[in-house]
Motif scaffolding. Structure first.
Motif, mmCIF file in Angstrom:
data_model
loop_
_atom_site.group_PDB
_atom_site.id
_atom_site.type_symbol
_atom_site.label_atom_id
_atom_site.label_comp_id
_atom_site.label_asym_id
_atom_site.label_seq_id
_atom_site.Cartn_x
_atom_site.Cartn_y
_atom_site.Cartn_z
ATOM 1 N N TYR A 289 1.020 -1.103 -0.108
ATOM 2 C CA TYR A 289 -0.178 -0.109 -0.320
ATOM 3 C C TYR A 289 0.784 1.038 -0.143
ATOM 4 O O TYR A 289 0.534 2.609 -0.912
ATOM 5 C CB TYR A 289 -0.805 -0.086 0.966
ATOM 6 C CG TYR A 289 -2.156 1.087 1.286
ATOM 7 C CD1 TYR A 289 -3.124 1.303 0.149
ATOM 8 C CD2 TYR A 289 -2.257 1.777 2.139
ATOM 9 C CE1 TYR A 289 -3.291 2.545 0.292
ATOM 10 C CE2 TYR A 289 -2.408 3.025 2.091
ATOM 11 C CZ TYR A 289 -4.358 3.094 1.227
ATOM 12 O OH TYR A 289 -4.897 4.163 1.274
ATOM 13 N N PHE A 292 1.995 1.072 -3.432
ATOM 14 C CA PHE A 292 1.647 1.675 -4.403
ATOM 15 C C PHE A 292 1.220 3.072 -4.509
ATOM 16 O O PHE A 292 0.682 4.087 -5.560
ATOM 17 C CB PHE A 292 -0.005 1.264 -3.760
ATOM 18 C CG PHE A 292 -1.270 1.054 -4.976
ATOM 19 C CD1 PHE A 292 -1.038 0.432 -5.971
ATOM 20 C CD2 PHE A 292 -1.646 2.391 -4.844
ATOM 21 C CE1 PHE A 292 -2.271 0.788 -7.300
ATOM 22 C CE2 PHE A 292 -3.280 2.817 -5.825
ATOM 23 C CZ PHE A 292 -3.502 1.430 -6.989
ATOM 24 N N LEU A 312 -9.062 1.641 -6.572
ATOM 25 C CA LEU A 312 -8.242 -0.243 -6.516
ATOM 26 C C LEU A 312 -7.771 0.538 -4.881
ATOM 27 O O LEU A 312 -7.913 -0.421 -3.922
ATOM 28 C CB LEU A 312 -7.037 -0.159 -7.142
ATOM 29 C CG LEU A 312 -7.400 -0.157 -8.378
ATOM 30 C CD1 LEU A 312 -5.822 0.045 -9.576
ATOM 31 C CD2 LEU A 312 -7.474 -1.701 -9.158
ATOM 32 N N ASN A 313 -7.358 1.326 -4.739
ATOM 33 C CA ASN A 313 -7.154 1.987 -3.162
ATOM 34 C C ASN A 313 -7.896 1.781 -1.952
ATOM 35 O O ASN A 313 -7.887 1.400 -1.749
ATOM 36 C CB ASN A 313 -6.993 3.366 -3.185
ATOM 37 C CG ASN A 313 -5.025 4.424 -2.135
ATOM 38 O OD1 ASN A 313 -4.973 3.164 -2.543
ATOM 39 N ND2 ASN A 313 -4.989 4.991 -3.047
ATOM 40 N N VAL A 315 -10.434 0.067 -1.919
ATOM 41 C CA VAL A 315 -11.036 -1.784 -1.871
ATOM 42 C C VAL A 315 -10.476 -1.837 -1.213
ATOM 43 O O VAL A 315 -9.850 -2.884 -0.608
ATOM 44 C CB VAL A 315 -11.477 -2.529 -2.765
ATOM 45 C CG1 VAL A 315 -11.810 -4.144 -2.903
ATOM 46 C CG2 VAL A 315 -12.413 -2.132 -3.871
ATOM 47 N N PHE A 316 -8.487 -2.721 -1.549
ATOM 48 C CA PHE A 316 -7.415 -2.357 -0.966
ATOM 49 C C PHE A 316 -7.249 -1.792 0.827
ATOM 50 O O PHE A 316 -6.912 -2.628 1.523
ATOM 51 C CB PHE A 316 -6.189 -2.260 -1.760
ATOM 52 C CG PHE A 316 -5.065 -2.789 -1.167
ATOM 53 C CD1 PHE A 316 -4.695 -4.027 -1.338
ATOM 54 C CD2 PHE A 316 -4.155 -2.109 0.187
ATOM 55 C CE1 PHE A 316 -3.411 -4.376 -1.265
ATOM 56 C CE2 PHE A 316 -3.117 -3.320 0.186
ATOM 57 C CZ PHE A 316 -2.397 -4.182 -0.157
ATOM 58 N N ARG A 365 -16.341 -1.821 -6.778
ATOM 59 C CA ARG A 365 -15.601 -2.389 -7.927
ATOM 60 C C ARG A 365 -15.980 -2.167 -9.054
ATOM 61 O O ARG A 365 -15.750 -2.659 -11.083
ATOM 62 C CB ARG A 365 -16.146 -3.630 -7.451
ATOM 63 C CG ARG A 365 -14.973 -4.728 -6.633
ATOM 64 C CD ARG A 365 -15.354 -5.619 -5.725
ATOM 65 N NE ARG A 365 -14.526 -6.505 -4.758
ATOM 66 C CZ ARG A 365 -14.728 -6.381 -3.859
ATOM 67 N NH1 ARG A 365 -15.478 -5.512 -3.198
ATOM 68 N NH2 ARG A 365 -13.293 -6.227 -2.782
ATOM 69 N N ASP A 366 -17.419 -2.081 -9.632
ATOM 70 C CA ASP A 366 -17.848 -1.223 -10.663
ATOM 71 C C ASP A 366 -17.431 -0.215 -11.620
ATOM 72 O O ASP A 366 -16.327 0.239 -12.315
ATOM 73 C CB ASP A 366 -19.376 -0.768 -10.489
ATOM 74 C CG ASP A 366 -20.351 -1.785 -10.312
ATOM 75 O OD1 ASP A 366 -20.269 -2.902 -10.599
ATOM 76 O OD2 ASP A 366 -21.732 -1.592 -9.901
ATOM 77 N N ILE A 368 -14.120 0.003 -11.120
ATOM 78 C CA ILE A 368 -12.747 -0.576 -11.162
ATOM 79 C C ILE A 368 -13.096 -0.956 -12.882
ATOM 80 O O ILE A 368 -13.085 -0.728 -13.872
ATOM 81 C CB ILE A 368 -11.953 -1.213 -10.473
ATOM 82 C CG1 ILE A 368 -11.600 -1.061 -9.360
ATOM 83 C CG2 ILE A 368 -11.202 -2.714 -11.327
ATOM 84 C CD1 ILE A 368 -11.494 -1.417 -7.891
ATOM 85 N N ALA A 369 -13.905 -2.059 -12.911
ATOM 86 C CA ALA A 369 -14.762 -3.091 -14.022
ATOM 87 C C ALA A 369 -14.983 -1.597 -14.974
ATOM 88 O O ALA A 369 -14.318 -2.453 -16.376
ATOM 89 C CB ALA A 369 -15.307 -3.580 -13.377
#
Lengths: 380, 341
Positions: A289, A292, A312-313, A315-316, A365-366, A368-369
């Motif tokens: 982290y 990143f 991304l950040n 969720v991680f 996630r939506d 990101i996708a």
């Protein structure tokens, strides 16, 4: 590629470390989510601010040091490594201040930011409503034009720290019949103690009043407390999501310090073989982290927008934080169940909220996708 | 602090990607898997000509290295294109052959691609012993933790046993024959192990990135119920998780390449390999039955993702090393590089 800091940045680190060594309270403050703890944390914000450590990246005019992003990251590493208290002012500092820097007037910045930096005014956010959570744009609280300002009515909820905070910021529907729900919204700041405001604290999972419901009945807000143009609130609220806020919502320093504490606990407990892999993953995850974030900061300093990468950040770190606390509690065994002395149990309760707030992880996630991988939009 | 690849490093990645795309690596992989190394050797030469192996060889021996960051850049591309052969092993061999006489004898050939090396540590399988021209065995120093004791015997084997079939058909596993020529009697495998793990981590990251790209492309065009399956949230979220895992492995890889600290490299290895394997599971599931066939090219990456997880150090060995590193307190993993330098 270069991961070494300049001598000037290292001098900044040394200065921060020395100040923290001399000032961080020897005993942890009472929980931030209690009245007593809130007051203690507010006093700590004032102590930080007195020596310009509360908002290092801000312009000096508002109480900062104009440190830049890299030194902010360095400060955060030192801050959490020193075991310094949680930040009661973080909602204002992380969410409202970047919006004011981008969309506020000079007058608003001069009026709002200095007392935010000292903890004199602590801010709560007022986004969600009972029927507008992930689908935030469907919100129904109204802002109606009146002489010299607006009247706010409706209900906001899940307002973090509003039980003890002073003021709040959020979105209100100022134009009732727009073709699309995210049109006709206005971004406003208001006083939580103004006539017409009722704050009903809500006990979170462990009963502590960490958030609240806000009932607004014709609450008067002057025009000077509108941020950006009326009706443009959605754009104002969302545009800052793409700047460095995406990098700074959770600093790596916080997780590096937690991972160090977990690894120390694991060694104290005789290097328990059953949790070994999870402890290693916590150590690795904090480092991942951090790196990143350094990569993101380097791109930002090159002038690239951060944009959807911040999903991304989010969720991680939110999932990482839960896994780290679960590992600590498993290591502690029956002692881990004890929740009356703060520590890992309270941290676990706090971590559980991470995947829900600041845009649920499903929404992230939506994003990101669809925006990073280019998959087609579908029904949620 | 500027933690980004520079323009030259990016251009290097881009040119390798172009070279490998033009080489039609899937057909090379399939003939390699069948024991026909002709196309594989030709590709090996082109990779050497692009300067990849020279990155592991010092300038004094006709190389340009060691350049771990560039090596990581290259191995991401090699993984992305599923290039077969003892690529990692050749890099590891260069780190074993440091004694001047041995370096002079072997390293120029490794750098130019004329020689292909494989390595067996303490009797482990040597990858592609049937294709390699330099068969190296290290006995007595393969303690697996990257901190070799310095008293290993380095031997040039003269042959190998039967080729065993790997779950990844492109990885041909052999035992090296006993005997041969003793090259040195007090070598340490530590540096070879660290470089091999770094290269494996990079290769795995490339494998994972290829699996993600191919799967994204597939779910965009594959239609069911009248819409692309990539519009379904259950599909999107698995791919989002794969993307997260890979994007957080990447900075660990390059951070490790900068420090070359054994604990940092172990962290990068376990994280990149787990991310690649997780992506492989997602790729297979989202392709459905077609992904479960040997004839569909996805299989070339799917099986490699699993094999790389345990190559050059199991996940458990890598995690152990991370914790022993963090216990030292000076490791970069506990922030040493960023805090103390």
């Amino acid at each position: 590629m270069d991961l070494t800091h300049s001598p000037a940045d290292e001098a900044f680190r040394a200065e921060a470390r020395a100040w923290l060594d001399a000032h961080v309270p020897a005993e942890p403050l009472p929980s931030l989510e209690t009245e007593e703890g809130f007051a203690a944390h507010r006093a700590w914000e004032a102590e930080l601010a007195a020596d310009r450590w509360s908002v290092v990246s801000w312009p000096t005019a508002y109480g900062g040091r104009e440190s830049g992003l890299v030194r902010w990251l360095i400060f955060e590493e030192e801050y959490y490594a020193a075991g310094a208290p949680g930040r009661v002012g973080q909602n204002g500092i992380n969410l409202l201040a970047p919006t004011l820097f981008d969309h506020g007037t000079e007058e608003q910045r001069a009026r709002v930011l200095p007392p935010m930096a000292t903890g004199e005014v602590v801010w709560a956010q007022a986004w969600s409503e009972s029927e507008a959570g992930s689908d935030l744009a469907s919100l129904r609280s109204r802002a109606v034009r009146t002489d010299g300002g607006w009247r706010l009515s409706g209900q906001k909820t899940w307002s973090s720290r509003a039980a003890f905070a002073d003021r709040a910021f959020g979105l209100f529907r100022s134009e009732p019949d727009t073709p699309k729900p995210h049109q006709g919204l206005t971004y406003l700041m208001f006083d939580l103690r103004a006539p017409g405001v009722t704050v009903r604290p809500i006990g979170r999972l462990d009963g502590k009043p960490a958030f609240a419901e806000l009932f607004l009945d014709e609450v008067y807000v002057p025009d000077e407390d509108v941020i950006g143009e009326p009706g443009q609130g959605w754009r104002v609220a969302m545009s800052t999501a793409g700047n460095e806020r995406g990098l700074t919502l959770r600093s790596p320093g916080r997780f590096l310090a937690s991972a160090d504490r977990l690894a120390a606990l694991w060694r104290e407990r005789g290097r328990d073989p059953f949790t070994r892999d999870r402890v290693a993953d916590a150590v690795i995850g904090a480092r991942a982290y951090q790196l990143f974030t350094y990569a993101g900061a380097s791109r930002f300093l090159d002038g690239e927008p951060i944009g959807p990468e911040s999903s991304l950040n989010k969720v991680f770190w939110s999932e990482y934080d839960i896994a780290l606390h679960e590992t600590a509690l498993d290591l502690l065994g029956e002692e881990g169940e004890l929740a009356d002395d703060g520590g890992w149990a309270e941290g676990w309760v706090f971590s559980l909220a991470g995947p829900i707030y600041a845009g649920t992880n499903e929404i992230q996630r939506d994003i990101i996708a669809e925006r990073l991988l280019g998959l087609p939009k579908g029904r949620r | 602090m500027r933690f980004l690849l520079d323009d030259e490093q990016r251009a290097f990645a881009h040119s390798l990607d172009a070279l490998l795309t033009a080489a039609d690596t899937p057909s090379v992989v399939r003939s390699w898997s069948a024991g026909d190394h002709t196309a594989g050797r030709a590709l090996w030469s082109r990779i050497a000509d692009a300067g990849v192996f020279a990155l592991a060889v010092p300038e004094a021996y006709e190389g340009v290295g060691p350049l771990p960051v560039e090596l990581a850049v290259a191995f991401v591309e090699l993984g992305r294109h599923a290039v077969p052969g003892p690529l990692v092993e050749t890099v590891a061999a260069a780190a074993l052959l440091t004694e001047p006489g041995l370096a002079k004898r072997f390293l120029p050939g490794l750098a130019s691609g004329e020689a292909i090396a494989t390595v067996a540590l303490d009797g482990s399988y040597a990858l592609d012993g049937d294709a390699a021209t330099v068969l190296l065995a290290v006995d007595g120093d393969g303690d697996g933790n990257g901190n070799g004791g310095g008293d290993g015997e380095l031997r040039l084997a003269h042959g190998h046993g039967p080729v065993r079939t790997s779950m990844d058909p492109a990885r041909r596993l052999t035992r090296l024959e006993a005997g041969g020529e003793v090259l040195a009697t007090s070598v340490t495998a530590g540096q070879a192990l660290v470089r091999a793990r770094l290269a494996t981590a990079a290769q795995a990251l490339g494998v994972g990135l290829a699996l993600l790209d191919r799967t994204v492309a597939y779910v965009r065009q594959r239609s069911q119920f009248g819409v692309p399956v990539g519009s379904f949230q259950a599909v999107k979220h698995r791919l989002a998780d794969a993307k997260i895992a890979l994007e957080f492995a990447r900075p660990l890889l390059f951070g490790a390449a900068l420090s070359m600290d054994p604990a940092d490299v172990a962290a990068a290895k376990v994280t990149a390999c787990e991310a690649a394997y997780r992506t492989a599971r997602t790729a297979l599931q989202l392709h459905g039955a077609i992904g479960y066939t040997a004839e569909y090219d996805l299989s070339l990456w799917l099986t490699k993702a699993r094999a790389l997880r345990t190559a050059w150090g199991t996940p458990s060995e890598c995690r152990e090393l991370v914790l022993s590193g963090s216990a030292r307190g000076g490791s970069a993993l506990s922030g040493g590089v960023l805090r103390c330098s």
